[in-house]
Design a protein around this motif. Structure first.
Motif, PDB file in Angstrom:
ATOM      1  N   ASP A  26     -18.164 -66.621  37.609  1.00 40.93           N
ATOM      2  CA  ASP A  26     -17.178 -66.865  38.649  1.00 40.93           C
ATOM      3  C   ASP A  26     -16.478 -68.189  38.339  1.00 40.93           C
ATOM      4  O   ASP A  26     -17.143 -69.213  38.134  1.00 40.93           O
ATOM      5  N   ASP A  40     -22.582 -57.845  30.172  1.00 37.08           N
ATOM      6  CA  ASP A  40     -22.224 -56.594  29.499  1.00 37.08           C
ATOM      7  C   ASP A  40     -22.729 -56.632  28.062  1.00 37.08           C
ATOM      8  O   ASP A  40     -22.073 -57.176  27.184  1.00 37.08           O
ATOM      9  N   LEU A  75     -25.379 -61.637  40.006  1.00 42.07           N
ATOM     10  CA  LEU A  75     -24.798 -60.610  39.144  1.00 42.07           C
ATOM     11  C   LEU A  75     -24.178 -59.490  39.972  1.00 42.07           C
ATOM     12  O   LEU A  75     -24.798 -58.968  40.894  1.00 42.07           O
ATOM     13  N   HIS A  76     -22.936 -59.125  39.607  1.00 45.52           N
ATOM     14  CA  HIS A  76     -22.281 -57.967  40.205  1.00 45.52           C
ATOM     15  C   HIS A  76     -22.315 -56.773  39.250  1.00 45.52           C
ATOM     16  O   HIS A  76     -22.246 -55.626  39.699  1.00 45.52           O
ATOM     17  N   PHE A  77     -22.410 -57.061  37.959  1.00 48.61           N
ATOM     18  CA  PHE A  77     -22.260 -56.030  36.927  1.00 48.61           C
ATOM     19  C   PHE A  77     -23.317 -56.268  35.860  1.00 48.61           C
ATOM     20  O   PHE A  77     -23.394 -57.349  35.288  1.00 48.61           O
ATOM     21  N   ASP A  95     -24.815 -54.177  32.452  1.00 49.04           N
ATOM     22  CA  ASP A  95     -24.768 -53.021  31.554  1.00 49.04           C
ATOM     23  C   ASP A  95     -25.570 -53.333  30.293  1.00 49.04           C
ATOM     24  O   ASP A  95     -25.174 -54.163  29.483  1.00 49.04           O
ATOM     25  N   VAL A 122     -21.738 -63.588  36.923  1.00 57.01           N
ATOM     26  CA  VAL A 122     -21.472 -62.408  37.741  1.00 57.01           C
ATOM     27  C   VAL A 122     -21.422 -61.121  36.913  1.00 57.01           C
ATOM     28  O   VAL A 122     -21.479 -60.027  37.476  1.00 57.01           O
ATOM     29  N   LYS A 123     -21.323 -61.262  35.594  1.00 59.64           N
ATOM     30  CA  LYS A 123     -21.239 -60.057  34.758  1.00 59.64           C
ATOM     31  C   LYS A 123     -22.033 -60.261  33.475  1.00 59.64           C
ATOM     32  O   LYS A 123     -21.937 -61.303  32.826  1.00 59.64           O
ATOM     33  N   SER A 168     -19.953 -63.282  31.800  1.00 58.16           N
ATOM     34  CA  SER A 168     -18.778 -63.748  32.547  1.00 58.16           C
ATOM     35  C   SER A 168     -19.254 -64.443  33.819  1.00 58.16           C
ATOM     36  O   SER A 168     -20.224 -64.012  34.447  1.00 58.16           O
ATOM     37  N   TYR A 175     -22.798 -52.655  40.005  1.00 52.41           N
ATOM     38  CA  TYR A 175     -22.755 -51.707  38.883  1.00 52.41           C
ATOM     39  C   TYR A 175     -23.991 -51.928  38.017  1.00 52.41           C
ATOM     40  O   TYR A 175     -24.279 -53.057  37.617  1.00 52.41           O
TER      41      TYR A 175
END
Length: 201
Positions: A86, A96, A134-136, A138, A93-94, A84, A161
């Motif tokens: 911005d 997963d 990156l904010h997240f 996983d 930014v993500k 994902s 995260y």
């Protein structure tokens, strides 16, 4: 005078559009007229090229028997599975890539072969550290993933995260402490079943 003014604006627009047609770009242009001056702004709608290259290096180092990352083709990495961006800046930014079957089916329904096939494996390359916005992140419960050196993690300064559960980090305990201590924005951390040695202060 007024017709000449409108003709000048039309002329500028035409020149700009002709010039844009010769450029391969992944941006959108918008125009505004204020105080008799024509100005333009640029809105990004696809990922940053350096980050796209970092993701492709990451993919090349992975074992992906189920083809989970088969969508990782083309220029716009913001449309790739598990990624994902911005909407305004285009930065990733993500990320997963958590094991898809975890908590999604009961033990009775579990197809062990399909579960194992969906695992991602391989050594995580340092290029992942280039995703500095990156904010997240996983990568949880992909037992085949390893990272002998976690220095790349310390470059993810915006990370809030982080889940590396189930990865093989057994030989990087001290290195992991250093990397995690550098993540000043981190709010949530999951490191269970990673085989880490020692304590994380």
């Amino acid at each position: 005078m007024e017709s000449h003014y409108h003709l000048t604006i039309a002329h500028y627009l035409l020149v700009f559009l002709l010039a844009s047609s010769y450029m391969q770009t992944s941006t959108k242009h918008c125009f505004c007229l204020a105080g008799g001056e024509l100005s333009s702004c640029v809105k990004t709608n696809s990922c940053i090229d350096e980050e796209r290259r970092a993701l492709l290096v990451f993919k090349r180092h992975l074992v992906d028997p189920s083809g989970r990352l088969s969508s990782w083709v083309g220029h716009d990495c913001c449309r790739w599975e598990g990624i994902s961006c911005d909407n305004l800046t285009g930065h990733v930014v993500k990320m997963d890539l958590r094991h898809p079957y975890l908590h999604s089916i009961s033990d009775e329904e579990l197809d062990v072969w399909a579960y194992e096939k969906a695992q991602l494996g391989g050594e995580i390359p340092p290029s992942l550290g280039n995703l500095s916005t990156l904010h997240f992140l996983d990568l949880g419960w992909n037992y085949g993933l390893t990272s002998k050196n976690l220095n790349w993690l310390s470059r993810l300064s915006s990370l809030k995260y982080l889940d590396l559960c189930g990865m093989n980090l057994g030989t990087t305990g001290v290195n992991c402490v250093y990397a995690v201590n550098m993540l000043l924005s981190l709010a949530e951390l999951h490191l269970s079943n990673t085989g880490l040695k020692g304590q994380i202060p």
